[in-house]
Design a protein around this motif. Structure first.
Motif, PDB file in Angstrom:
ATOM      1  N   ASP A   1       7.153   3.400  -9.489  1.00  0.00           N
ATOM      2  CA  ASP A   1       7.859   4.317  -8.592  1.00  0.00           C
ATOM      3  C   ASP A   1       6.918   5.081  -7.670  1.00  0.00           C
ATOM      4  OD1 ASP A   1      10.299   3.515  -9.616  1.00  0.00           O
ATOM      5  OD2 ASP A   1      10.316   5.079 -11.139  1.00  0.00           O
ATOM      6  N   ILE A   2       5.864   5.660  -8.219  1.00  0.00           N
ATOM      7  CA  ILE A   2       4.948   6.449  -7.386  1.00  0.00           C
ATOM      8  C   ILE A   2       4.203   5.556  -6.396  1.00  0.00           C
ATOM      9  CG2 ILE A   2       3.040   6.403  -9.067  1.00  0.00           C
ATOM     10  CD1 ILE A   2       3.875   9.343  -6.763  1.00  0.00           C
TER      11      ILE A   2
ATOM     12  N   PHE B   1       4.199  -6.843  -5.940  1.00  0.00           N
ATOM     13  CA  PHE B   1       4.523  -7.514  -7.191  1.00  0.00           C
ATOM     14  C   PHE B   1       4.225  -6.574  -8.343  1.00  0.00           C
ATOM     15  CE2 PHE B   1       3.017 -10.664  -4.150  1.00  0.00           C
ATOM     16  CZ  PHE B   1       4.075 -11.558  -4.127  1.00  0.00           C
ATOM     17  N   PHE B   2       4.869  -6.824  -9.474  1.00  0.00           N
ATOM     18  CA  PHE B   2       4.663  -6.022 -10.668  1.00  0.00           C
ATOM     19  C   PHE B   2       4.276  -6.902 -11.839  1.00  0.00           C
ATOM     20  CE2 PHE B   2       7.999  -3.890  -8.194  1.00  0.00           C
ATOM     21  CZ  PHE B   2       7.323  -2.718  -7.904  1.00  0.00           C
TER      22      PHE B   2
ATOM     23  N   LEU C   1       4.133   5.739  -2.206  1.00  0.00           N
ATOM     24  CA  LEU C   1       2.883   5.811  -1.450  1.00  0.00           C
ATOM     25  C   LEU C   1       2.748   4.629  -0.498  1.00  0.00           C
ATOM     26  CD1 LEU C   1       0.389   6.874  -4.252  1.00  0.00           C
ATOM     27  CD2 LEU C   1       1.014   8.217  -2.241  1.00  0.00           C
ATOM     28  N   LEU C   2       3.072   3.449  -0.975  1.00  0.00           N
ATOM     29  CA  LEU C   2       2.931   2.240  -0.173  1.00  0.00           C
ATOM     30  C   LEU C   2       3.851   2.259   1.041  1.00  0.00           C
ATOM     31  CD1 LEU C   2       1.814  -0.582   0.222  1.00  0.00           C
ATOM     32  CD2 LEU C   2       3.586  -1.413  -1.322  1.00  0.00           C
ATOM     33  N   LYS C   3       5.087   2.667   0.855  1.00  0.00           N
ATOM     34  CA  LYS C   3       6.025   2.690   1.976  1.00  0.00           C
ATOM     35  C   LYS C   3       5.546   3.630   3.073  1.00  0.00           C
ATOM     36  CE  LYS C   3       9.951   0.942  -0.460  1.00  0.00           C
ATOM     37  NZ  LYS C   3      11.234   1.095  -1.045  1.00  0.00           N
ATOM     38  N   GLY C   4       4.996   4.779   2.679  1.00  0.00           N
ATOM     39  CA  GLY C   4       4.458   5.709   3.670  1.00  0.00           C
ATOM     40  C   GLY C   4       3.255   5.139   4.387  1.00  0.00           C
ATOM     41  N   ALA C   5       2.346   4.533   3.655  1.00  0.00           N
ATOM     42  CA  ALA C   5       1.116   3.993   4.246  1.00  0.00           C
ATOM     43  C   ALA C   5       1.398   2.808   5.150  1.00  0.00           C
ATOM     44  CB  ALA C   5       0.138   3.596   3.143  1.00  0.00           C
ATOM     45  N   THR C   6       2.276   1.920   4.741  1.00  0.00           N
ATOM     46  CA  THR C   6       2.527   0.724   5.550  1.00  0.00           C
ATOM     47  C   THR C   6       3.346   1.048   6.793  1.00  0.00           C
ATOM     48  OG1 THR C   6       4.429   0.146   4.163  1.00  0.00           O
ATOM     49  CG2 THR C   6       2.319  -0.902   3.653  1.00  0.00           C
TER      50      THR C   6
END
Length: 159
Positions: A12-13, A32-33, A17-22
């Protein structure tokens, strides 16, 4: 493109973070998980079927010349999860051990893969009763999940 592989514990965290950075950078990303270790497959984030659809590791390893990989996780695994035959998820469709999977990623991506570890470097040795953290640190350049750690990881990937 950039592939991000997260242990489910940080899902989740890291997605936030990834959505904001990309969004800011315009990076093309795939997420992937995995749970504890990669046993020859990962689960794709994009289909919403976490732990239902397996993506073979071979699919990810096909695009290594154009892809950077960031793995996020504490690197602690039970001995059987890393060195054994599938650990907790022994019913997987892969016969590959965690050790074999991570070795293949390291061999394929070389300097284009980094590991982000939320366990502080000063605490890793005492947390590593199975040997998995030390083993993974011998395969991957490993950075703390801190601002300076992330900055160093990105510098490494951009060399």
């Amino acid at each position: 493109s950039t592939s991000f592989v997260f242990t489910d514990e940080y899902k989740d965290i890291m997605l936030r973070l990834l959505k904001g950075a990309t969004k800011e950078s315009g990076l093309e990303t795939e997420v992937f998980f995995f749970h504890n270790a990669i046993y020859g497959y990962v689960w794709p984030e994009k289909d919403g079927n976490w732990m239902q659809t397996e993506v073979p590791l071979d699919n990810i390893l096909r695009n290594t010349d154009q892809t950077k990989m960031i793995i996020v996780g504490d690197a602690w695994m039970a001995y059987d999860e890393y060195f054994g035959d599938g650990g907790f998820y022994g019913g997987s469709s892969s016969d590959m051990t965690g050790e074999e999977s991570f070795g293949r990623i390291s061999d394929a991506f070389g300097e284009s893969v980094v590991w982000i570890n939320p366990i502080r470097e000063s605490e890793r040795e005492s947390a590593d009763d199975s040997g998995s953290i030390e083993a993974l640190e011998s395969l991957f350049d490993t950075y703390e999940l801190t601002y300076s750690g992330l900055e160093s990881a990105v510098k490494q990937l951009n060399q």
